[in-house]
Design a protein around this motif. Structure first.
Motif, mmCIF file in Angstrom:
data_model
loop_
_atom_site.group_PDB
_atom_site.id
_atom_site.type_symbol
_atom_site.label_atom_id
_atom_site.label_comp_id
_atom_site.label_asym_id
_atom_site.label_seq_id
_atom_site.Cartn_x
_atom_site.Cartn_y
_atom_site.Cartn_z
ATOM 1 N N LEU A 133 0.823 -1.209 0.000
ATOM 2 C CA LEU A 133 0.000 0.000 0.000
ATOM 3 C C LEU A 133 0.854 1.255 0.000
ATOM 4 O O LEU A 133 0.478 2.268 -0.603
ATOM 5 N N ASP A 134 2.030 1.201 0.632
ATOM 6 C CA ASP A 134 2.888 2.392 0.682
ATOM 7 C C ASP A 134 3.602 2.655 -0.645
ATOM 8 O O ASP A 134 4.318 3.652 -0.794
ATOM 9 N N GLY A 135 3.418 1.729 -1.631
ATOM 10 C CA GLY A 135 4.008 1.934 -2.949
ATOM 11 C C GLY A 135 5.492 1.698 -3.015
ATOM 12 O O GLY A 135 6.161 2.128 -3.953
ATOM 13 N N SER A 136 6.035 0.988 -2.021
ATOM 14 C CA SER A 136 7.479 0.792 -1.971
ATOM 15 C C SER A 136 7.992 -0.219 -2.980
ATOM 16 O O SER A 136 9.104 -0.078 -3.494
ATOM 17 N N GLU A 137 7.194 -1.259 -3.278
ATOM 18 C CA GLU A 137 7.690 -2.276 -4.212
ATOM 19 C C GLU A 137 6.540 -3.081 -4.792
ATOM 20 O O GLU A 137 5.455 -3.156 -4.211
ATOM 21 N N VAL A 138 6.824 -3.666 -5.945
ATOM 22 C CA VAL A 138 5.900 -4.613 -6.569
ATOM 23 C C VAL A 138 6.357 -6.005 -6.165
ATOM 24 O O VAL A 138 7.506 -6.390 -6.400
ATOM 25 N N LEU A 139 5.450 -6.764 -5.548
ATOM 26 C CA LEU A 139 5.838 -8.069 -5.007
ATOM 27 C C LEU A 139 5.693 -9.194 -6.021
ATOM 28 O O LEU A 139 6.529 -10.077 -6.113
ATOM 29 N N GLU A 140 4.606 -9.156 -6.767
ATOM 30 C CA GLU A 140 4.347 -10.233 -7.734
ATOM 31 C C GLU A 140 3.608 -9.639 -8.919
ATOM 32 O O GLU A 140 2.839 -8.681 -8.784
ATOM 33 N N PHE A 141 3.826 -10.243 -10.089
ATOM 34 C CA PHE A 141 3.222 -9.697 -11.304
ATOM 35 C C PHE A 141 3.247 -10.772 -12.373
ATOM 36 O O PHE A 141 4.009 -11.734 -12.308
ATOM 37 N N ASN A 142 2.395 -10.602 -13.385
ATOM 38 C CA ASN A 142 2.356 -11.574 -14.475
ATOM 39 C C ASN A 142 2.932 -10.975 -15.762
ATOM 40 O O ASN A 142 3.365 -9.813 -15.794
ATOM 41 N N LYS A 143 2.931 -11.772 -16.812
ATOM 42 C CA LYS A 143 3.537 -11.354 -18.078
ATOM 43 C C LYS A 143 2.841 -10.131 -18.662
ATOM 44 O O LYS A 143 3.481 -9.238 -19.210
ATOM 45 N N LYS A 144 1.506 -10.111 -18.576
ATOM 46 C CA LYS A 144 0.756 -9.004 -19.162
ATOM 47 C C LYS A 144 1.086 -7.690 -18.467
ATOM 48 O O LYS A 144 1.147 -6.635 -19.110
ATOM 49 N N TYR A 145 1.310 -7.760 -17.168
ATOM 50 C CA TYR A 145 1.704 -6.567 -16.418
ATOM 51 C C TYR A 145 3.007 -5.991 -16.988
ATOM 52 O O TYR A 145 3.137 -4.781 -17.198
ATOM 53 N N LEU A 146 3.963 -6.877 -17.243
ATOM 54 C CA LEU A 146 5.247 -6.446 -17.818
ATOM 55 C C LEU A 146 5.048 -5.888 -19.216
ATOM 56 O O LEU A 146 5.671 -4.888 -19.591
ATOM 57 N N THR A 147 4.187 -6.526 -20.004
ATOM 58 C CA THR A 147 3.939 -6.077 -21.376
ATOM 59 C C THR A 147 3.329 -4.677 -21.388
ATOM 60 O O THR A 147 3.733 -3.825 -22.186
ATOM 61 N N ILE A 148 2.360 -4.448 -20.512
ATOM 62 C CA ILE A 148 1.695 -3.143 -20.474
ATOM 63 C C ILE A 148 2.679 -2.037 -20.141
ATOM 64 O O ILE A 148 2.684 -0.966 -20.755
ATOM 65 N N LEU A 149 3.550 -2.290 -19.169
ATOM 66 C CA LEU A 149 4.465 -1.250 -18.700
ATOM 67 C C LEU A 149 5.838 -1.295 -19.366
ATOM 68 O O LEU A 149 6.656 -0.397 -19.159
ATOM 69 N N GLY A 150 6.111 -2.343 -20.141
ATOM 70 C CA GLY A 150 7.334 -2.384 -20.937
ATOM 71 C C GLY A 150 8.597 -2.709 -20.175
ATOM 72 O O GLY A 150 9.709 -2.478 -20.677
ATOM 73 N N TYR A 151 8.465 -3.252 -18.967
ATOM 74 C CA TYR A 151 9.638 -3.590 -18.162
ATOM 75 C C TYR A 151 9.967 -5.072 -18.275
ATOM 76 O O TYR A 151 9.119 -5.892 -18.638
ATOM 77 N N THR A 152 11.199 -5.412 -17.908
ATOM 78 C CA THR A 152 11.575 -6.812 -17.741
ATOM 79 C C THR A 152 11.282 -7.224 -16.300
ATOM 80 O O THR A 152 11.034 -6.376 -15.424
ATOM 81 N N HIS A 153 11.343 -8.522 -16.059
ATOM 82 C CA HIS A 153 11.100 -9.057 -14.723
ATOM 83 C C HIS A 153 12.056 -8.431 -13.707
ATOM 84 O O HIS A 153 11.652 -8.015 -12.604
ATOM 85 N N GLU A 154 13.322 -8.341 -14.079
ATOM 86 C CA GLU A 154 14.332 -7.824 -13.157
ATOM 87 C C GLU A 154 14.139 -6.337 -12.905
ATOM 88 O O GLU A 154 14.349 -5.840 -11.782
ATOM 89 N N GLU A 155 13.743 -5.589 -13.940
ATOM 90 C CA GLU A 155 13.587 -4.140 -13.791
ATOM 91 C C GLU A 155 12.456 -3.783 -12.831
ATOM 92 O O GLU A 155 12.584 -2.861 -12.016
ATOM 93 N N VAL A 156 11.339 -4.512 -12.932
ATOM 94 C CA VAL A 156 10.186 -4.206 -12.081
ATOM 95 C C VAL A 156 10.520 -4.414 -10.618
ATOM 96 O O VAL A 156 10.044 -3.675 -9.737
ATOM 97 N N ARG A 157 11.346 -5.416 -10.327
ATOM 98 C CA ARG A 157 11.695 -5.722 -8.937
ATOM 99 C C ARG A 157 12.338 -4.531 -8.231
ATOM 100 O O ARG A 157 12.197 -4.372 -7.021
ATOM 101 N N GLY A 158 13.005 -3.681 -8.969
ATOM 102 C CA GLY A 158 13.730 -2.597 -8.322
ATOM 103 C C GLY A 158 13.033 -1.253 -8.393
ATOM 104 O O GLY A 158 13.634 -0.227 -8.049
#
Length: 549
Positions: free
Chosen positions: A221-246
């Motif tokens: 809720l505090d917006g500090s990190e994304v914990l889990e996500f699927n492929k479509k989430y990455l596709t929409i935002l254009g990030y790789t798995h590793e990039e979203v983690r940070g």
């Protein structure tokens, strides 16, 4: 010398002998009990360690085989919902694995049906057959021993061993052993089934999660990190798995105030549903998304989904712009335009249409085509023909053009074409053009041409018109008299037919100069050949004749 009789002699000797026998029996019983307990323990361990039911069944077979002869061994499972018995594990010296089938009146079906263990010696089997309880299925065995697998009050299957050899027989001891281990086997099967059901459910959920056409995620809720996500989430935002983690999830919001409002709603009601927001992709482009979220108040974890509607919003905007442009075109058109669907509802009508037919805006706004028809019929010279054409064209794919005459002297040109949607007729488009002035101009021109032609026919001089190829298109009576041809013979005749080559060359040069300059020639002499072959000299002048267009 005979052995001492244990029933005779002193009391001490008899007690000692009895105690030795009891101790031996107790020791044997203890060994059997330990053996069975060890088997139960192994089955429990196998249930925990086996990767799947097939591995568990093989382990059970191995464990039971240490307690009794289990060369012919199978496990039957019963599906009450389907009323079907399957044999997922089957080892037999005589028979192949039977296919899944209903619980027929075999020995296995009898055990499942009654929920009781059965030691079917040849005598017992014969008695059961005589009483109609069972029938022969598969190769005949010497002894058949089966016990039900029971979980709670439900029989889920049977554990069976059988022998085809006279030297291998089963008795109450083997029956007791199988009953003893069957309880643990049933529990182990139930547990492994539950584990597999959970695993399959998790795999199914994971598959749905990973392959969903909607972006799915969990975040704090505090917006500090994304914990889990699927492929479509990455596709929409254009990030790789590793990039979203940070990346802090709050940095992905294009408008921070939108996120603040979303957080307030989540804190207040625990969820938000189908709210539009703007998210920044890796390239910094704002993607318009529909999001739904649920807050776990205890952990502060958000579970949510996003659906990219950017292209839909662009398409909607393009459609609005297209409609606006279309409306502008409709309103600027000289034609009155009316579009009606198959149910008689007015889809579109421009201002020109209303003005041409003197229709009040309120009647147009009612959207009732029948009311429009009734209103305009009184203005027409032939209202019945008008209606007949309307009724004939509805639901037709034909295109049509006709003319409408009004009682007040006006004339409309009516065009009609089908309104198609997905290959089917969905309605009709009508356009009306006021051609009253054009018709009047055409009539004036026709009358002028008639006067012109009358004058040409009455003059004494020969007059004719040719096209650019020298083919005659008009001539008066004086010319026909000069050349001795009828009008029908001259029309369509090329000028080389009534002049020689020298004259034809002279005429071509003259015509070409007049065509290029647009200036008429002064009178000059031609030699023409009459139909009878005689030649005449005529004085001729030439001017350029232009089309009305």
């Amino acid at each position: 010398m005979r052995s001492p009789d244990p029933c005779k002699g002193d009391l001490k000797q008899r007690v000692a002998l009895v105690r030795d026998d009891e101790i031996g029996d107790l020791a044997a019983s203890f060994d059997r009990m330990m053996e069975r307990l060890a088997a139960i323990y192994e089955i429990s361990e196998a249930a925990q360690q086996a990767a799947n039911l097939d591995d568990l069944f093989a382990d059970v077979h191995r464990i039971v085989g240490r307690l009794l002869d289990a060369r012919n061994f199978f496990i039957a499972l019963y599906d009450a919902a389907e009323d079907l018995v399957t044999l997922p594990y089957f080892v037999d010296e005589e028979d192949e694995t039977p296919p899944p089938q209903g619980p027929r009146r075999g020995l296995t079906g009898y055990v499942i049906r009654t929920g009781q263990p059965l030691l079917a010696t040849p005598e017992v089997f014969e008695d059961l057959c005589r009483r109609g309880e069972v029938e022969t299925i598969g190769a005949p065995s010497i002894d058949w021993l089966g016990v039900p697998l029971i979980v709670g009050s439900e029989t889920i299957g049977a554990l069976v061993v059988q022998t085809y050899r006279e030297g291998v027989r089963y008795g109450e001891r083997e029956k007791d052993i199988l009953v003893f281990v069957s309880r643990q086997v049933a529990q182990a099967i139930a547990r492994k089934r539950a584990e597999e059901a959970i695993r399959q459910s998790e795999e199914k959920f994971r598959h749905l999660f990973d392959n969903s056409e909607v972006g799915m995620f969990t975040t704090r809720l505090d917006g500090s990190e994304v914990l889990e996500f699927n492929k479509k989430y990455l596709t929409i935002l254009g990030y790789t798995h590793e990039e979203v983690r940070g990346i802090p999830s709050r940095s992905m919001w294009a408008d921070k105030s939108e996120r603040d409002k979303m957080v307030e709603l989540l804190k207040a009601q625990g969820y938000v549903a189908n709210r539009e927001c703007g998210l920044l992709n890796k390239q910094g482009e704002v993607r318009r998304c529909i999001t739904s979220m649920r807050l776990d108040r205890d952990t502060g974890i958000l579970e949510g989904s996003i659906q990219d509607i950017t292209e839909r919003r662009r398409a909607e905007e393009a459609l609005r712009e297209s409609k606006s442009q279309l409306q502008t075109l409709l309103e600027s058109s000289f034609e009155g335009i009316l579009a009606v669907d198959n149910k008689g509802n007015v889809i579109e009508a421009n201002r020109q249409f209303a003005e041409m037919w003197y229709i009040l805006p309120s009647l147009i706004e009612s959207g009732n085509d029948q009311a429009l028809l009734e209103f305009v019929l009184g203005q027409l010279v032939d209202p019945d023909a008008f209606l007949d054409k309307v009724h004939a064209l509805y639901h037709s794919t034909a295109m049509s053009t006709d003319t409408l005459l009004f009682k007040d002297g006006r004339t409309f040109e009516r065009h009609s074409s089908p309104l198609m949607r997905e290959g089917a007729v969905a309605g009709r488009v009508w356009s009306f053009l006021d051609i009253t002035e054009r018709r009047r101009a055409e009539e004036t021109l026709r009358q002028s041409e008639e006067r012109y032609r009358t004058i040409l026919q009455t003059i004494a001089e020969g007059y004719f018109e040719v096209d650019l190829k020298g083919t005659m298109t008009f001539c008066n009576d004086s010319l026909t008299a000069m050349l001795g041809y009828s009008r029908e013979e001259l029309i369509g005749l090329n000028n080389r037919a009534y002049m020689d080559e020298a004259t034809a060359a002279k005429v071509f040069a003259t015509f070409n100069r007049v065509y290029r300059t647009g200036e008429p020639t002064e009178a000059f002499d031609w030699e023409l050949i009459r139909k009878d072959g005689t030649r005449i000299i005529v004085e001729t002048s030439v001017s350029l004749l232009r089309d009305r267009d």
